[in-house]
Design a protein around this motif. Structure first.
Motif, mmCIF file in Angstrom:
data_model
loop_
_atom_site.group_PDB
_atom_site.id
_atom_site.type_symbol
_atom_site.label_atom_id
_atom_site.label_comp_id
_atom_site.label_asym_id
_atom_site.label_seq_id
_atom_site.Cartn_x
_atom_site.Cartn_y
_atom_site.Cartn_z
ATOM 1 N N ILE A 38 -4.850 6.353 4.424
ATOM 2 C CA ILE A 38 -4.394 7.442 5.301
ATOM 3 C C ILE A 38 -3.030 7.923 4.814
ATOM 4 O O ILE A 38 -2.050 7.180 4.819
ATOM 5 N N TYR A 39 -3.001 9.157 4.370
ATOM 6 C CA TYR A 39 -1.816 9.753 3.739
ATOM 7 C C TYR A 39 -1.217 10.777 4.697
ATOM 8 O O TYR A 39 -1.901 11.686 5.167
ATOM 9 N N ASN A 40 0.066 10.612 4.994
ATOM 10 C CA ASN A 40 0.719 11.481 5.970
ATOM 11 C C ASN A 40 1.129 12.802 5.322
ATOM 12 O O ASN A 40 2.276 13.025 4.976
ATOM 13 N N GLY A 41 0.142 13.670 5.137
ATOM 14 C CA GLY A 41 0.388 14.968 4.519
ATOM 15 C C GLY A 41 -0.851 15.415 3.758
ATOM 16 O O GLY A 41 -1.853 14.708 3.680
ATOM 17 N N GLN A 42 -0.784 16.603 3.174
ATOM 18 C CA GLN A 42 -1.893 17.126 2.384
ATOM 19 C C GLN A 42 -1.722 16.691 0.922
ATOM 20 O O GLN A 42 -0.704 16.977 0.299
ATOM 21 N N MET A 43 -2.705 15.978 0.390
ATOM 22 C CA MET A 43 -2.641 15.599 -1.023
ATOM 23 C C MET A 43 -3.002 16.808 -1.878
ATOM 24 O O MET A 43 -3.882 17.600 -1.525
ATOM 25 N N LYS A 44 -2.315 16.945 -3.009
ATOM 26 C CA LYS A 44 -2.556 18.079 -3.894
ATOM 27 C C LYS A 44 -3.760 17.782 -4.771
ATOM 28 O O LYS A 44 -3.780 16.828 -5.545
ATOM 29 N N TYR A 157 -0.430 9.589 -9.453
ATOM 30 C CA TYR A 157 -0.223 10.723 -8.559
ATOM 31 C C TYR A 157 1.267 11.028 -8.417
ATOM 32 O O TYR A 157 1.702 12.197 -8.503
ATOM 33 N N LYS A 158 2.069 9.992 -8.241
ATOM 34 C CA LYS A 158 3.509 10.167 -8.062
ATOM 35 C C LYS A 158 4.145 10.778 -9.311
ATOM 36 O O LYS A 158 4.963 11.697 -9.234
#
Length: 532
Positions: A38-44, A157-158
């Motif tokens: 669960i990622y707090n934001g929209q992944m690109k 990703y980072k």
């Protein structure tokens, strides 16, 4: 066609077992695992796609296809030079939608030849969160790999988001891949082992073991089918005592947990000798960088827990440890072949024990992504196995047990009771390690109170002018068809019990038995004992 193939090699013994189950039931999801990020934001999306490409470059097993050869009929694993990891994007509005998509993704399963055996589904929520369904087939990975894959994916990703060029990261991935052993190196090592020596060891260990240790259901299951889980967290104080005990006895915490489960299983089977399945990591092999290699290294082996009349807890722990060290020399053997060398064959054991000494937590993930992304959490879904009961044991700063069970056979309450009994045994271990194992009582304090006090509180008012026979026959008239006695799968109604009792009474009269005569009844635990 050959220019599309990087490598071809055989399956490991564990992979062969999983592949067999897949052939036996094409629709089975037994070895489909799913984890949720669960990622707090929209992944690109562009960076997600590139990260998956880099992941497949670094870890070749993600490009595996399982192929049957037409010439020999053997199954081989083929490493393709390129295989795109499947990525799907969905928008969801409610938690119910998310759960349904998650369920559907697991039910879809995998085609082991045509599909990428890892796939990601990004669920974009109206709240701004991105839920990543990370679905894999167990035939190419084990639990250890989860941290490796998550770590690399988030690192890529980072770096991409920070501006690192894809081609630079690709070269780095290729260099790291070349430095460490590949899964094909492991298969080559596996095939070079002395299988006969290994099977001879297992045959000796299991030589006189003749009865399967099982957990019999107490009644009907709680559902039509499926898998559920109950958990037990050992408190910090008791966990610290367990760690100290393991250190004092020069054994592992895993050995303590295994011994505790062995004793509980013994008590359920009224024996001092049980065998259950134990999952081993399979990474204790002389290959460079094996800890960082993604692949299915685990294997299942038998663990035999046996004690004599005067065996103490300390002695049992050391015995379990010695067996573990000796078994590790031969844990490459196929479980199917080990079972064939035993008297019980495929019925050698019915429960599985898994010690998970890897751990992927939210702290690690957030360190990889950095503070600007906010919180990221990892949820782990249960992976189905083909055992009715599987016990997972985790160890960080505290000991934790998860019991996974078949809901068609067992209820949640009886599975929770098993964990309570493991807890009771663990407490006995740390409080009185000198106690003889045969004196360990698996009953919790609550169960003990019920048996000694609550169940024996039978004070009732009875009519003083009626005998027990009179009162019983009144019950027969009121509840003739109701169950009166149930034991070991057999039952009698009140009318049936009355008829059988009367038959014995007339038999006694025929032998001139009169009031105040003594009659001895010899019977095992059975319905006939109650009839008498």
């Amino acid at each position: 066609m050959n220019d599309k193939i990087e490598k071809i090699y055989n399956l490991s013994t564990t992979q062969k077992g999983i592949y067999f189950h897949k052939l036996f039931d094409e629709k089975s999801t037994e070895y489909v695992g799913q984890n949720i990020l669960i990622y707090n934001g929209q992944m690109k999306l562009c960076y997600v796609k590139q990260s998956l490409s880099l992941l497949a470059i670094k870890h070749e097993v993600l490009r595996t296809a399982f192929v049957n050869t037409s010439r020999t009929g053997d199954t081989l694993q083929v490493i393709l030079r390129e295989r795109e990891i499947e990525l799907n994007i969905r928008r969801v509005r409610t938690d119910q939608e998310q759960e349904e998509l998650s369920r559907q993704d697991i039910q879809r399963g995998f085609d082991l030849k045509k599909d990428s055996l890892l796939r990601l589904t990004l669920l974009q929520k109206e709240s701004g969160e991105t839920v990543v369904l990370w679905t894999m087939h167990h035939i190419i990975t084990d639990g250890w790999c989860l941290g490796l894959l998550f770590g690399d994916f988030l690192m890529f990703y980072k770096k991409l988001e920070a501006g690192s060029p894809f081609e630079v990261l690709k070269q780095e991935a290729l260099q790291k891949k070349e430095r460490n052993a590949s899964y094909s190196d492991y298969i080559n090592w596996l095939e070079a082992q002395d299988n006969d020596a290994g099977l001879k060891y297992w045959e000796g260990l299991l030589e006189d073991y003749e009865e399967t240790a099982v957990i019999k259901p107490l009644g009907a299951g709680e559902a039509l089918g499926g898998i559920s889980t109950v958990e037990l967290q050992i408190d910090k104080q008791t966990s610290e005592k367990i760690f100290r005990l393991a250190q004092e006895e020069k054994v592992t915490v895993n050995n303590v947990a295994e011994a505790a489960w062995g004793i509980v299983l013994q008590k359920y089977n009224r024996t001092n000798d049980v065998v259950f399945g134990k999952v081993v990591s399979g990474r204790d092999v002389p290959l460079t960088g094996i800890e960082e290699t993604v692949g299915l290294f685990i294997n299942t082996i038998p663990l035999r827990v046996k004690h004599e009349d005067k065996t103490t807890v300390r002695e049992l722990l050391r015995s379990v440890n010695r067996q573990g060290l000796e078994s590790s020399k031969y844990d490459y053997c196929s479980l199917a072949e080990v079972q064939r060398r035993s008297k019980l064959g495929r019925n050698l054991f019915s429960t599985l024990f898994v010690f998970e000494n890897y751990f992927v937590d939210d702290t690690l993930i957030n360190e990889l992504l950095g503070e600007k992304h906010g919180m990221v959490t990892l949820e782990r879904n249960t992976e189905n196995t083909n055992y009715d009961i599987t016990i997972y044991n985790h160890c960080s700063d505290m000991l934790k047990f998860e019991l996974q069970y078949d809901t068609a056979k067992y209820s949640k309450s009886e599975m929770a009771q098993i964990l309570d009994r493991i807890h009771s045994v663990i407490v006995k271990f740390v409080e009185t390690p000198e106690i003889q194992v045969r004196h360990i009582d698996v009953l919790s304090s609550g169960e003990l109170y019920n048996i000694v006090s609550a169940f024996n509180n039978t004070n009732q008012k009875y009519p003083s002018n009626k005998t027990i026979v009179d009162l019983f026959e009144e019950q027969v008239e009121k509840k003739a068809d109701d169950l009166a006695v149930v034991y070991d799968g057999k039952s009698l109604s009140y009318s049936e019990l009355n008829a059988k009792s009367n038959k014995i009474a007339w038999l006694l009269r025929e032998h001139d038995i009169v009031p105040d005569d003594f009659v001895f009844i010899f019977a095992n635990n059975c319905i006939e004992m109650v009839t008498g």
